[in-house]
Design a protein around this motif. Structure first.
Motif, PDB file in Angstrom:
ATOM      1  N   MET A   1      -2.847 -16.214 -15.956  1.00 11.80           N
ATOM      2  CA  MET A   1      -2.384 -14.863 -16.261  1.00 11.80           C
ATOM      3  C   MET A   1      -3.457 -13.826 -15.937  1.00 11.80           C
ATOM      4  SD  MET A   1      -1.187 -13.348 -19.959  1.00 11.80           S
ATOM      5  CE  MET A   1      -2.865 -13.569 -20.600  1.00 11.80           C
ATOM      6  N   LEU A   2      -4.701 -14.106 -16.314  1.00 10.97           N
ATOM      7  CA  LEU A   2      -5.784 -13.172 -16.028  1.00 10.97           C
ATOM      8  C   LEU A   2      -6.011 -13.028 -14.529  1.00 10.97           C
ATOM      9  CD1 LEU A   2      -8.405 -14.136 -18.779  1.00 10.97           C
ATOM     10  CD2 LEU A   2      -7.064 -12.026 -18.635  1.00 10.97           C
ATOM     11  N   ALA A   3      -6.020 -14.154 -13.829  1.00  6.69           N
ATOM     12  CA  ALA A   3      -6.266 -14.105 -12.382  1.00  6.69           C
ATOM     13  C   ALA A   3      -5.165 -13.319 -11.672  1.00  6.69           C
ATOM     14  CB  ALA A   3      -6.358 -15.517 -11.821  1.00  6.69           C
ATOM     15  N   LEU A   4      -3.920 -13.605 -11.993  1.00 10.68           N
ATOM     16  CA  LEU A   4      -2.808 -12.918 -11.334  1.00 10.68           C
ATOM     17  C   LEU A   4      -2.750 -11.444 -11.747  1.00 10.68           C
ATOM     18  CD1 LEU A   4      -0.020 -15.651 -11.639  1.00 10.68           C
ATOM     19  CD2 LEU A   4      -1.369 -15.071  -9.614  1.00 10.68           C
ATOM     20  N   GLY A   5      -2.940 -11.162 -13.032  1.00 12.40           N
ATOM     21  CA  GLY A   5      -2.856  -9.789 -13.513  1.00 12.40           C
ATOM     22  C   GLY A   5      -3.978  -8.913 -12.986  1.00 12.40           C
ATOM     23  N   LEU A   6      -5.223  -9.413 -13.028  1.00 14.18           N
ATOM     24  CA  LEU A   6      -6.352  -8.626 -12.541  1.00 14.18           C
ATOM     25  C   LEU A   6      -6.275  -8.422 -11.033  1.00 14.18           C
ATOM     26  CD1 LEU A   6      -9.244 -10.166 -14.682  1.00 14.18           C
ATOM     27  CD2 LEU A   6      -8.004  -8.028 -15.060  1.00 14.18           C
ATOM     28  N   ASN A   7      -5.810  -9.429 -10.320  1.00 16.57           N
ATOM     29  CA  ASN A   7      -5.634  -9.280  -8.877  1.00 16.57           C
ATOM     30  C   ASN A   7      -4.537  -8.271  -8.561  1.00 16.57           C
ATOM     31  OD1 ASN A   7      -3.952 -10.423  -6.296  1.00 16.57           O
ATOM     32  ND2 ASN A   7      -6.148 -10.656  -6.004  1.00 16.57           N
ATOM     33  N   GLU A   8      -3.432  -8.338  -9.306  1.00 11.53           N
ATOM     34  CA  GLU A   8      -2.323  -7.412  -9.071  1.00 11.53           C
ATOM     35  C   GLU A   8      -2.726  -5.982  -9.375  1.00 11.53           C
ATOM     36  OE1 GLU A   8       1.194  -6.075  -7.803  1.00 11.53           O
ATOM     37  OE2 GLU A   8       0.489  -8.147  -7.661  1.00 11.53           O
ATOM     38  N   GLY A   9      -3.625  -5.793 -10.343  1.00  8.77           N
ATOM     39  CA  GLY A   9      -4.074  -4.452 -10.681  1.00  8.77           C
ATOM     40  C   GLY A   9      -4.678  -3.721  -9.487  1.00  8.77           C
ATOM     41  N   ALA A  10      -5.390  -4.447  -8.623  1.00 10.28           N
ATOM     42  CA  ALA A  10      -5.993  -3.817  -7.449  1.00 10.28           C
ATOM     43  C   ALA A  10      -4.925  -3.307  -6.489  1.00 10.28           C
ATOM     44  CB  ALA A  10      -6.910  -4.817  -6.747  1.00 10.28           C
ATOM     45  N   TYR A  11      -3.864  -4.086  -6.299  1.00 13.37           N
ATOM     46  CA  TYR A  11      -2.792  -3.668  -5.384  1.00 13.37           C
ATOM     47  C   TYR A  11      -1.940  -2.562  -6.000  1.00 13.37           C
ATOM     48  CZ  TYR A  11      -4.015  -7.690  -2.549  1.00 13.37           C
ATOM     49  OH  TYR A  11      -4.697  -8.592  -1.760  1.00 13.37           O
ATOM     50  N   MET A  12      -1.672  -2.663  -7.304  1.00 10.21           N
ATOM     51  CA  MET A  12      -0.890  -1.626  -7.960  1.00 10.21           C
ATOM     52  C   MET A  12      -1.651  -0.301  -7.985  1.00 10.21           C
ATOM     53  SD  MET A  12       2.133  -2.502  -8.730  1.00 10.21           S
ATOM     54  CE  MET A  12       2.384  -0.945  -9.583  1.00 10.21           C
ATOM     55  N   ALA A  13      -2.967  -0.355  -8.018  1.00  7.27           N
ATOM     56  CA  ALA A  13      -3.753   0.875  -8.011  1.00  7.27           C
ATOM     57  C   ALA A  13      -3.498   1.663  -6.736  1.00  7.27           C
ATOM     58  CB  ALA A  13      -5.245   0.543  -8.143  1.00  7.27           C
ATOM     59  N   GLU A  14      -3.442   0.975  -5.611  1.00  7.58           N
ATOM     60  CA  GLU A  14      -3.180   1.665  -4.348  1.00  7.58           C
ATOM     61  C   GLU A  14      -1.744   2.175  -4.281  1.00  7.58           C
ATOM     62  OE1 GLU A  14      -5.712   2.145  -1.610  1.00  7.58           O
ATOM     63  OE2 GLU A  14      -6.462   2.105  -3.659  1.00  7.58           O
ATOM     64  N   ILE A  15      -0.798   1.424  -4.853  1.00  3.90           N
ATOM     65  CA  ILE A  15       0.596   1.869  -4.867  1.00  3.90           C
ATOM     66  C   ILE A  15       0.744   3.128  -5.721  1.00  3.90           C
ATOM     67  CG2 ILE A  15       2.907   1.244  -5.675  1.00  3.90           C
ATOM     68  CD1 ILE A  15       2.261  -1.645  -4.877  1.00  3.90           C
ATOM     69  N   VAL A  16       0.146   3.101  -6.914  1.00  2.00           N
ATOM     70  CA  VAL A  16       0.234   4.261  -7.804  1.00  2.00           C
ATOM     71  C   VAL A  16      -0.493   5.455  -7.198  1.00  2.00           C
ATOM     72  CG1 VAL A  16      -0.361   5.143 -10.093  1.00  2.00           C
ATOM     73  CG2 VAL A  16       0.489   2.816  -9.847  1.00  2.00           C
ATOM     74  N   ARG A  17      -1.628   5.212  -6.583  1.00  2.00           N
ATOM     75  CA  ARG A  17      -2.376   6.314  -5.952  1.00  2.00           C
ATOM     76  C   ARG A  17      -1.547   6.967  -4.852  1.00  2.00           C
ATOM     77  NH1 ARG A  17      -6.351   7.176  -1.831  1.00  2.00           N
ATOM     78  NH2 ARG A  17      -6.027   5.055  -1.059  1.00  2.00           N
ATOM     79  N   ALA A  18      -0.854   6.148  -4.055  1.00  2.00           N
ATOM     80  CA  ALA A  18       0.004   6.700  -3.009  1.00  2.00           C
ATOM     81  C   ALA A  18       1.124   7.540  -3.609  1.00  2.00           C
ATOM     82  CB  ALA A  18       0.583   5.565  -2.162  1.00  2.00           C
ATOM     83  N   GLY A  19       1.670   7.091  -4.745  1.00  2.00           N
ATOM     84  CA  GLY A  19       2.717   7.867  -5.400  1.00  2.00           C
ATOM     85  C   GLY A  19       2.189   9.179  -5.947  1.00  2.00           C
ATOM     86  N   ILE A  20       0.983   9.160  -6.497  1.00  2.00           N
ATOM     87  CA  ILE A  20       0.412  10.370  -7.085  1.00  2.00           C
ATOM     88  C   ILE A  20       0.136  11.421  -6.014  1.00  2.00           C
ATOM     89  CG2 ILE A  20      -1.622  11.305  -8.258  1.00  2.00           C
ATOM     90  CD1 ILE A  20      -1.732   8.728  -9.882  1.00  2.00           C
TER      91      ILE A  20
END
Length: 299
Positions: free
Chosen positions: A156-175
């Motif tokens: 869970m930690l590995a998948l969640g922390l890794n996904e956070g990096a990709y979601m950061a770029e997605i959210v940044r693009a939306g902002i």
């Protein structure tokens, strides 16, 4: 007295529909190909569909499916929350804050998720005991890393922390897709930066954020199969355990594939309705669905 000639009514235009023989030819070839594949799968006894039916609803498979869903949900929750935080940090005017966000994204996007899973699984080799307390201050409690970081928690930690990096770029693009005038107007009204982000920017950015987030969720569902390397009994590892005993490899892999397809379909439908909800008023018409495309298909 001269008579005025009545105006001649023009002939009606005979509209002739444009023919597209290439569409019909392509559709016919696709139908023939799909029929051949379906016939091959139905008549090939090596698929062992009876074995697939026997194991499809067994308790072990359903428990593995449930664990897969739990792992997907918790990892995506961590990833989304972390992604929003990292995106806001990345856009911060403070270079130290934005630099820390960039460093996190660089590291977790630059290393394979499988390596991260194995790293968290073996974290006890680096930190046998984990202390809880203030940084550079007294430690309140010590926890055993082996008992704290179970295989499920490691995955869970590995998948969640890794996904956070990709979601950061997605959210940044939306902002950054939201017009800057919205932020300037909110600041002129006296709203703080965080309040502006929460009430003005993020609700409008959701139209851009939702589609890739749905794709990331579907991808996460399939990526959970990687935690089978650390013996987490999710769907893939469960069927591996079963066919390692009865040697029915292909039927058990088909069982897992069908369940993945079912859950992926449900997630895709949910993504479609979310896109419709947040896309209202953003465009004149919503993207056509497959059903609409089939109904509108003509020669």
């Amino acid at each position: 007295m001269t008579q005025v000639a009545e105006p001649v009514k023009p002939d009606e235009i005979q509209a002739i529909p444009v023919r597209h023989p290439g569409r019909w030819l392509a559709a016919g070839l696709i139908v023939l190909f799909l029929a051949a594949v379906a016939k091959s799968m139905a008549t090939n006894s090596r698929f062992q569909w009876s074995v697939v039916g026997d194991y499809f609803f067994t308790s072990r498979v359903l428990r593995g499916l449930l664990l897969t869903l739990e792992l997907t949900a918790t990892s995506m929750a961590i990833g989304i929350a972390l992604g929003v935080l990292l995106a806001v940090m990345r856009l911060s005017p403070n270079p130290l804050v934005s630099g820390a966000s960039w460093l996190y994204i660089w590291f977790f996007r630059g290393t394979p998720v499988l390596v991260q899973i194995l790293f968290w699984f073996n974290i006890a080799a680096l930190y046998p005991r984990i202390g809880i307390g203030l940084p550079f201050g007294p430690t309140v409690a010590h926890l055993n890393a082996t008992s704290l970081i179970t295989p499920f928690v490691a995955g869970m930690l590995a998948l969640g922390l890794n996904e956070g990096a990709y979601m950061a770029e997605i959210v940044r693009a939306g902002i950054i897709s939201v017009d800057e005038g919205q932020t300037e107007a909110a600041q002129a009204l006296g709203m703080s930066r965080l309040l502006t982000m929460r009430r003005i920017v993020l609700p409008q950015a959701m139209r851009v954020i939702i589609p890739p987030t749905g794709n990331e969720t579907i991808s996460m569902l399939k990526t959970t199969s990687l935690v089978s390397v650390i013996a987490v009994t999710e769907l893939t590892y469960t069927v591996q355990l079963i066919y390692s005993v009865n040697y029915e490899t292909i039927p058990l892999l088909i069982v897992a594939s069908i369940w993945y397809l079912i859950v992926t379909t449900v997630l895709s439908v949910g993504q479609h309705f979310l896109e419709q909800h947040f896309g209202r008023g953003a465009s004149r018409s919503l993207p056509a669905t497959m059903r609409r495309n089939l109904l509108s298909f003509h020669g």
